[in-house]
Design a protein around this motif. Structure first.
Motif, PDB file in Angstrom:
ATOM      1  N   ARG A 213       0.813  -1.228   0.000  1.00 55.19           N
ATOM      2  CA  ARG A 213       0.000   0.000   0.000  1.00 55.19           C
ATOM      3  C   ARG A 213       0.840   1.269   0.000  1.00 55.19           C
ATOM      4  NH1 ARG A 213      -5.017  -0.537   2.843  1.00 55.19           N
ATOM      5  NH2 ARG A 213      -4.551   1.375   3.956  1.00 55.19           N
ATOM      6  N   ARG A 214       2.151   1.132  -0.083  1.00 55.85           N
ATOM      7  CA  ARG A 214       3.007   2.292   0.161  1.00 55.85           C
ATOM      8  C   ARG A 214       2.827   3.381  -0.896  1.00 55.85           C
ATOM      9  NH1 ARG A 214       6.111  -1.566  -2.125  1.00 55.85           N
ATOM     10  NH2 ARG A 214       7.443  -0.933  -3.859  1.00 55.85           N
ATOM     11  N   ALA A 215       2.997   4.626  -0.425  1.00 56.31           N
ATOM     12  CA  ALA A 215       2.904   5.778  -1.307  1.00 56.31           C
ATOM     13  C   ALA A 215       4.279   6.232  -1.754  1.00 56.31           C
ATOM     14  CB  ALA A 215       2.171   6.911  -0.592  1.00 56.31           C
ATOM     15  N   GLU A 216       5.298   5.443  -1.426  1.00 64.92           N
ATOM     16  CA  GLU A 216       6.669   5.729  -1.848  1.00 64.92           C
ATOM     17  C   GLU A 216       7.066   4.646  -2.840  1.00 64.92           C
ATOM     18  OE1 GLU A 216       8.835   8.014  -1.005  1.00 64.92           O
ATOM     19  OE2 GLU A 216       7.647   9.070   0.502  1.00 64.92           O
ATOM     20  N   PRO A 217       7.697   4.996  -3.957  1.00 54.51           N
ATOM     21  CA  PRO A 217       8.083   3.933  -4.889  1.00 54.51           C
ATOM     22  C   PRO A 217       9.126   2.987  -4.287  1.00 54.51           C
ATOM     23  CG  PRO A 217       8.899   6.077  -5.622  1.00 54.51           C
ATOM     24  CD  PRO A 217       7.984   6.340  -4.480  1.00 54.51           C
ATOM     25  N   HIS A 218      10.047   3.527  -3.474  1.00 57.59           N
ATOM     26  CA  HIS A 218      11.125   2.697  -2.941  1.00 57.59           C
ATOM     27  C   HIS A 218      10.809   2.208  -1.541  1.00 57.59           C
ATOM     28  CE1 HIS A 218      14.253   3.207  -6.014  1.00 57.59           C
ATOM     29  NE2 HIS A 218      13.552   4.284  -6.299  1.00 57.59           N
ATOM     30  N   ILE A 219      11.280   0.996  -1.257  1.00 60.51           N
ATOM     31  CA  ILE A 219      11.146   0.462   0.094  1.00 60.51           C
ATOM     32  C   ILE A 219      12.374   0.920   0.874  1.00 60.51           C
ATOM     33  CG2 ILE A 219      10.958  -1.626   1.472  1.00 60.51           C
ATOM     34  CD1 ILE A 219       9.787  -2.985  -1.044  1.00 60.51           C
ATOM     35  N   TYR A 220      12.147   1.656   1.942  1.00 61.50           N
ATOM     36  CA  TYR A 220      13.276   2.220   2.683  1.00 61.50           C
ATOM     37  C   TYR A 220      14.088   1.126   3.371  1.00 61.50           C
ATOM     38  CZ  TYR A 220      15.898   4.985   6.033  1.00 61.50           C
ATOM     39  OH  TYR A 220      16.916   5.527   6.774  1.00 61.50           O
ATOM     40  N   VAL A 221      15.380   1.385   3.515  1.00 61.52           N
ATOM     41  CA  VAL A 221      16.331   0.382   4.017  1.00 61.52           C
ATOM     42  C   VAL A 221      15.918  -0.226   5.359  1.00 61.52           C
ATOM     43  CG1 VAL A 221      17.805   2.291   4.776  1.00 61.52           C
ATOM     44  CG2 VAL A 221      18.735   0.023   4.716  1.00 61.52           C
ATOM     45  N   ALA A 222      15.305   0.549   6.242  1.00 68.54           N
ATOM     46  CA  ALA A 222      14.885  -0.016   7.535  1.00 68.54           C
ATOM     47  C   ALA A 222      13.958  -1.209   7.318  1.00 68.54           C
ATOM     48  CB  ALA A 222      14.190   1.056   8.373  1.00 68.54           C
TER      49      ALA A 222
ATOM     50  N   MET B   1      27.061   2.380 -11.177  1.00 60.26           N
ATOM     51  CA  MET B   1      27.335   0.939 -11.339  1.00 60.26           C
ATOM     52  C   MET B   1      26.059   0.164 -11.615  1.00 60.26           C
ATOM     53  SD  MET B   1      30.299   0.068  -8.618  1.00 60.26           S
ATOM     54  CE  MET B   1      29.635  -1.463  -8.048  1.00 60.26           C
ATOM     55  N   ALA B   2      26.184  -0.828 -12.469  1.00 58.15           N
ATOM     56  CA  ALA B   2      24.992  -1.585 -12.878  1.00 58.15           C
ATOM     57  C   ALA B   2      24.358  -2.307 -11.701  1.00 58.15           C
ATOM     58  CB  ALA B   2      25.374  -2.592 -13.965  1.00 58.15           C
ATOM     59  N   LEU B   3      25.227  -2.769 -10.783  1.00 61.81           N
ATOM     60  CA  LEU B   3      24.735  -3.530  -9.640  1.00 61.81           C
ATOM     61  C   LEU B   3      23.812  -2.674  -8.779  1.00 61.81           C
ATOM     62  CD1 LEU B   3      25.425  -6.439  -9.202  1.00 61.81           C
ATOM     63  CD2 LEU B   3      27.042  -5.763  -7.430  1.00 61.81           C
ATOM     64  N   PHE B   4      24.241  -1.430  -8.572  1.00 63.82           N
ATOM     65  CA  PHE B   4      23.419  -0.538  -7.763  1.00 63.82           C
ATOM     66  C   PHE B   4      22.134  -0.184  -8.501  1.00 63.82           C
ATOM     67  CE2 PHE B   4      27.551   0.314  -5.674  1.00 63.82           C
ATOM     68  CZ  PHE B   4      27.173  -0.040  -4.404  1.00 63.82           C
ATOM     69  N   LYS B   5      22.234  -0.115  -9.822  1.00 59.79           N
ATOM     70  CA  LYS B   5      21.031   0.166 -10.618  1.00 59.79           C
ATOM     71  C   LYS B   5      20.038  -0.994 -10.477  1.00 59.79           C
ATOM     72  CE  LYS B   5      21.087   3.220 -13.593  1.00 59.79           C
ATOM     73  NZ  LYS B   5      21.758   4.031 -14.632  1.00 59.79           N
ATOM     74  N   ALA B   6      20.567  -2.214 -10.510  1.00 61.25           N
ATOM     75  CA  ALA B   6      19.703  -3.386 -10.337  1.00 61.25           C
ATOM     76  C   ALA B   6      19.031  -3.342  -8.970  1.00 61.25           C
ATOM     77  CB  ALA B   6      20.518  -4.668 -10.482  1.00 61.25           C
ATOM     78  N   HIS B   7      19.814  -2.935  -7.983  1.00 59.48           N
ATOM     79  CA  HIS B   7      19.254  -2.864  -6.640  1.00 59.48           C
ATOM     80  C   HIS B   7      18.181  -1.791  -6.552  1.00 59.48           C
ATOM     81  CE1 HIS B   7      19.064  -2.760  -2.247  1.00 59.48           C
ATOM     82  NE2 HIS B   7      19.568  -3.969  -2.304  1.00 59.48           N
ATOM     83  N   TYR B   8      18.406  -0.733  -7.309  1.00 60.28           N
ATOM     84  CA  TYR B   8      17.446   0.374  -7.359  1.00 60.28           C
ATOM     85  C   TYR B   8      16.066  -0.142  -7.754  1.00 60.28           C
ATOM     86  CZ  TYR B   8      15.998   5.173  -8.438  1.00 60.28           C
ATOM     87  OH  TYR B   8      15.373   6.383  -8.458  1.00 60.28           O
ATOM     88  N   LEU B  10      15.253  -3.509  -7.496  1.00 55.15           N
ATOM     89  CA  LEU B  10      14.894  -4.556  -6.534  1.00 55.15           C
ATOM     90  C   LEU B  10      14.131  -3.968  -5.354  1.00 55.15           C
ATOM     91  CD1 LEU B  10      15.278  -7.578  -5.686  1.00 55.15           C
ATOM     92  CD2 LEU B  10      17.283  -6.828  -4.426  1.00 55.15           C
ATOM     93  N   GLU B  11      14.571  -2.815  -4.895  1.00 55.60           N
ATOM     94  CA  GLU B  11      13.959  -2.262  -3.691  1.00 55.60           C
ATOM     95  C   GLU B  11      12.614  -1.587  -3.969  1.00 55.60           C
ATOM     96  OE1 GLU B  11      16.392   1.848  -2.992  1.00 55.60           O
ATOM     97  OE2 GLU B  11      17.515  -0.005  -3.107  1.00 55.60           O
ATOM     98  N   ALA B  16      10.249  -9.588  -4.644  1.00 61.24           N
ATOM     99  CA  ALA B  16      11.602  -9.876  -5.131  1.00 61.24           C
ATOM    100  C   ALA B  16      12.603  -9.729  -3.995  1.00 61.24           C
ATOM    101  CB  ALA B  16      11.949  -8.931  -6.278  1.00 61.24           C
ATOM    102  N   LEU B  17      12.385  -8.748  -3.147  1.00 61.91           N
ATOM    103  CA  LEU B  17      13.273  -8.528  -2.011  1.00 61.91           C
ATOM    104  C   LEU B  17      13.239  -9.729  -1.064  1.00 61.91           C
ATOM    105  CD1 LEU B  17      15.078  -6.186  -1.156  1.00 61.91           C
ATOM    106  CD2 LEU B  17      13.178  -5.261   0.159  1.00 61.91           C
ATOM    107  N   VAL B  18      12.018 -10.230  -0.809  1.00 60.77           N
ATOM    108  CA  VAL B  18      11.887 -11.389   0.083  1.00 60.77           C
ATOM    109  C   VAL B  18      12.584 -12.608  -0.525  1.00 60.77           C
ATOM    110  CG1 VAL B  18      10.221 -13.045   1.011  1.00 60.77           C
ATOM    111  CG2 VAL B  18       9.808 -10.606   1.247  1.00 60.77           C
ATOM    112  N   ILE B  19      12.382 -12.812  -1.824  1.00 60.78           N
ATOM    113  CA  ILE B  19      13.028 -13.965  -2.470  1.00 60.78           C
ATOM    114  C   ILE B  19      14.546 -13.812  -2.413  1.00 60.78           C
ATOM    115  CG2 ILE B  19      13.344 -15.127  -4.698  1.00 60.78           C
ATOM    116  CD1 ILE B  19      10.365 -14.456  -5.244  1.00 60.78           C
ATOM    117  N   GLY B  20      15.024 -12.594  -2.649  1.00 61.10           N
ATOM    118  CA  GLY B  20      16.462 -12.344  -2.562  1.00 61.10           C
ATOM    119  C   GLY B  20      17.008 -12.671  -1.185  1.00 61.10           C
ATOM    120  N   ILE B  21      16.278 -12.268  -0.151  1.00 58.63           N
ATOM    121  CA  ILE B  21      16.707 -12.540   1.226  1.00 58.63           C
ATOM    122  C   ILE B  21      16.763 -14.046   1.461  1.00 58.63           C
ATOM    123  CG2 ILE B  21      16.006 -12.371   3.641  1.00 58.63           C
ATOM    124  CD1 ILE B  21      14.850  -9.560   2.922  1.00 58.63           C
TER     125      ILE B  21
END
Lengths: 541, 245
Positions: A213-222, B1-8, B10-11, B16-21
């Motif tokens: 449901r997030r309103a942010e495209p990115h999931i924050y590191v925390a 770097m491409a790796l960081f772009k891929a992570h960009y 992923l997050e 996908a993040l759960v599967i990666g973990i």
């Protein structure tokens, strides 16, 4: 609080509470004279209380739909209060077991109060009950704020919170009665283990639904760290808890693995309970509350990525360093040692990232005890992970293993890192969600900080000395080429350090009591002030 | 770097993040744990290794119940001072029937992997009732209730059966006779005594461990303490008996 539930949620809650009561009744009935029956009665009691609590508001008017535009903070409040209650209780038990090592007859001749039964009460109480409630509560806060979205529903947070606390209650009360699998940091019996799986899956589903449901495209590191905490703890728990009950009507079970395989599974679990419960989850806490309180952005985004994946990958390899020079095959020990040393890189990347975030905010560290809690936590995270890698080196471990050095190391992590970052996070979040301008008394926060730091340092210095003395005495040879000290000599030498530990523990306990009083006064005072609840009317992406 | 772009990217995707973990976190365990079940040399084959008798198993369960493992290890490491202090280092095979293992992680008290036979039964009974009666500076808790609590033997058959399901070689006779064997081991002049020796071997010790005519938890605990390190004699004569398969 319950009247905030919708009609459907109330009905489902009612059904679930009735089911819990039914489960408790079944356990109590089939358990007969087994201690499992006591746990059945606990579940029955809890289920009935919930049935009446929900039943009482079943027909009340529906809640205001406008609440859905706000964050859902009620479960966070309850989680924080529960964490503080468990914290005071479990640390008090810790003080008692520390005292038992100086005055062994302080058990009063009772079976339930002997050292072996109280010790898991202390460890489970601090790590899982205090730490776990703190993690669940703060994760609910962090996921909503960093996603700018309300929790996915109003019922499952309560399922997670109440279910998890029932697990803790079963675990702790079970140890008093002698119910234990004896697997360190995973002592609860089979039915509590199954119950925890149900709770944990609910937690993961709630987390993922809220992220959706997030309103942010990115999931924050925390959130990455909280997710790793939830996912990997589930994985570890399911494998390590595999066991066969002697009968379905009793508590006793036998773990599925034996001997060397059991030892390896146990420490693969045990060390990663440290990694994903006591580290990953609390790093999630640190990554949110430290920058917010310091009013500085995280120093490096790329460092966060590297340390996150480094920790998630490396940690699972290091458990075998608990088994150096044992009957575990040498190659597994070597892998464990190697990865333990490599683990220092992502660990220090995290600690460094946190400390460098404070650049430009050092005056706040000086003036604000809340931020100072988190600063000390980051420092002790760095120190403990260095010490951990060091102790994992085989020849160092030859000296340190089986001694109080290990206990000191765990406490440098648990007190210095886990508890400190939790207090910092609590003092940050409490005024916000209860709608207060600040904590009731900033002075008491200062008191708490200095008591905690003094207690921590007293404790770990005492046990460093104890452990190294012990290790050296065990391996000292005299001129005749024989061992110089009997075991009892080394034990008698521990007495001054054990007394010092009691002093350190008292200081730390006094600190958390001051904190609990301050939190209570904050929550109680100045009622009905408008809570700070930034709206997030934007639709999810 | 491409790796960081891929992570960009992923997050931005929670699944996908759960599967990666899960993927990242699975490797270590698979590499380190799975082979321990498949590589034969991990656990030595000892010809004279026997299983715990029902009485010893009951004692072991009391040892677990009281949390004794929190202060006593049962794992002698391959270090000179440990071997000289405690005896031959522990072999993996010695704990192959231990569900769970009790290797321990802390020695507030000494290692007890080879405790069996070092002290008399009377010493153990006196020590468990009040450790400071025999070791004045001991900080071990007292366990006086062991001497009075009657030992529950009725369900020992179910315990043995559960362990057999997990791979411990208990026979049908052992399971069927478990409660009787438990009593007979502590009451050696009873009729069932011959059966215990027959099923568990001549080396099994039968005696009144608690020194009293009643069967108590003390009997079970002392029987367990006296068998520690005695399930096989291989560690004491290594070269003759340690044959790899």
């Amino acid at each position: 609080m319950i009247s905030h539930l919708t009609r459907t949620e109330r009905n489902v809650a009612m059904t679930l509470a009735a089911l819990l009561a039914l489960l408790g009744l079944t356990m109590a009935a089939v358990g007969n004279h087994d201690p499992m029956a006591v746990h059945g009665f606990m579940a029955l009691g809890l289920g009935l209380v919930l049935v009446f609590a929900v039943g009482g508001v079943l027909e009340e008017p529906l809640p205001n739909p406008a609440r859905l535009l706000q964050y859902y903070d009620d479960p966070i409040k309850v989680g924080i209060v529960l964490a503080m209650i468990w914290g005071v209780f479990a640390m008090a038990i810790g003080l008692w077991v520390a005292a038992l090592m100086v005055w062994p007859d302080a058990t009063f001749g009772q079976a339930w109060s002997s050292y072996g039964r109280l010790r898991p009460v202390h460890t489970t109480g601090v790590i899982f009950a205090f730490g776990g409630n703190a993690l669940i509560a703060t994760s609910f806060h962090v996921m909503q704020r960093t996603c700018r979205a309300r929790l996915a529903d109003q019922l499952s947070p309560w399922l997670v919170l109440i279910g998890y606390n029932l697990f803790c209650l079963w675990a702790v009360s079970g140890y008093f009665m002698g119910i234990t699998q004896s697997k360190e940091y995973a002592e609860p019996e089979w039915y509590a283990d199954i119950w925890l799986v149900i709770v944990w899956v609910t937690y993961l589903v709630l987390y993922l639904r809220t992220l959706k449901r997030r309103a942010e495209p990115h999931i924050y590191v925390a959130n990455w760290y909280y997710l790793a905490f939830i996912v990997v703890v589930a994985m570890l728990h399911i494998v390590n808890a595999a066991a066969l009950p002697v009968s379905w009507t009793g508590a006793k079970s036998y773990p599925a693995f034996s001997g060397v395989q059991d030892a390896m599974v146990q420490w693969w679990y045990g060390h990663n309970a440290v990694a994903f419960f006591m580290t990953s989850g609390f790093l999630g806490m640190l990554y949110y509350y430290l920058p917010v309180r310091a009013q500085r952005p995280i120093f490096s985004y790329r460092l966060s990525i590297l340390s996150f994946w480094g920790i998630t990958f490396f940690y699972l390899w290091v458990g075998s360093h608990h088994l150096h020079y044992t009957a575990l095959p040498h190659w597994v020990q070597t892998l464990g040692m190697t990865f333990s040393v490599m683990l220092l890189v992502p660990s220090w990347a995290s600690a460094g990232n946190a400390l460098l975030t404070l650049n430009g905010a050092w005056h706040r560290v000086r003036d604000d005890a809340t931020l100072r809690f988190m600063f000390v936590a980051a420092v002790f995270y760095g120190l403990s992970t260095f010490e951990g890698s060091f102790l994992a080196i085989r020849p160092v471990n030859a000296l340190s293993h089986y001694t109080d050095w290990t206990v000191g190391h765990v406490h440098s992590g648990a007190l210095g890192w886990l508890a400190m970052v939790t207090f910092g996070a609590f003092y940050s979040v409490i005024p916000q969600i209860w709608g207060r301008p600040a904590m009731y008394s900033p002075k008491l926060v200062e008191w708490h900080f200095w008591l905690a730091l003094a207690g921590l340092l007293t404790y770990v210095f005492a046990l460093w000395n104890a452990g190294i003395t012990q290790g050296l005495m065990w391996r000292t040879y005299n001129d005749a080429g024989t061992l110089n000290y009997s075991f009892i000599d080394s034990m008698e030498a521990m007495r001054p350090y054990y007394i010092t530990r009691v002093v350190g523990g008292s200081l730390f306990l006094a600190g958390i009591c001051v904190g609990a009083v301050n939190i209570w006064l904050t929550v109680r005072g100045a009622r009905n002030a408008a809570a700070d609840r930034p709206l997030s009317p934007q639709p999810a992406e | 770097m491409a790796l960081f772009k891929a992570h960009y990217n992923l997050e931005k995707n929670s699944i996908a993040l759960v599967i990666g973990i899960i993927l990242a976190a699975s490797v270590g365990g698979i590499v380190e744990i799975a082979p321990l079940f498949t590589i034969d040399e991990t656990v030595e084959t000892l010809p004279d290794m026997r299983v715990y008798t029902p009485l010893e198993l009951a004692g072991r369960n009391i040892y677990i119940r009281e949390g004794c493992y929190a202060c006593h290890s049962q794992m002698i490491r391959t270090l000179r001072d440990e071997v000289e202090r405690y005896g031959p280092y522990s072999l993996a095979a010695e704990s192959q029937y231990d569900h769970p293992m009790l290797w321990g992680s802390k020695r507030t008290g000494p290692d007890i992997a080879r405790l069996g036979g070092k002290y008399s039964d009377d010493w153990h009974v006196a020590h468990l009732i009040n450790p400071r009666a025999v070791v004045p500076t001991s900080i071990m808790p007292a366990y006086p209730w062991l001497a009075t609590a009657p030992l529950a033997v009725d369900d020992l058959g179910a315990h043995l059966a559960a362990l057999r399901t997990l791979g411990v070689p208990y026979t049908d006779e052992m399971i069927a006779n478990a409660p009787r064997d438990a009593e007979a081991q502590a009451i050696p002049d009873s009729a069932g005594a011959a059966g215990v020796t027959e099923r568990y071997g001549e080396a099994t010790t039968l005696r009144r461990f608690s020194g009293t005519p009643r069967l108590t938890e003390m009997d079970a605990v002392v029987a367990f303490l006296q068998v520690l390190g005695q399930l096989t004699q291989a560690p004491y004569a290594p070269d003759a008996m340690l044959e790899q398969p």
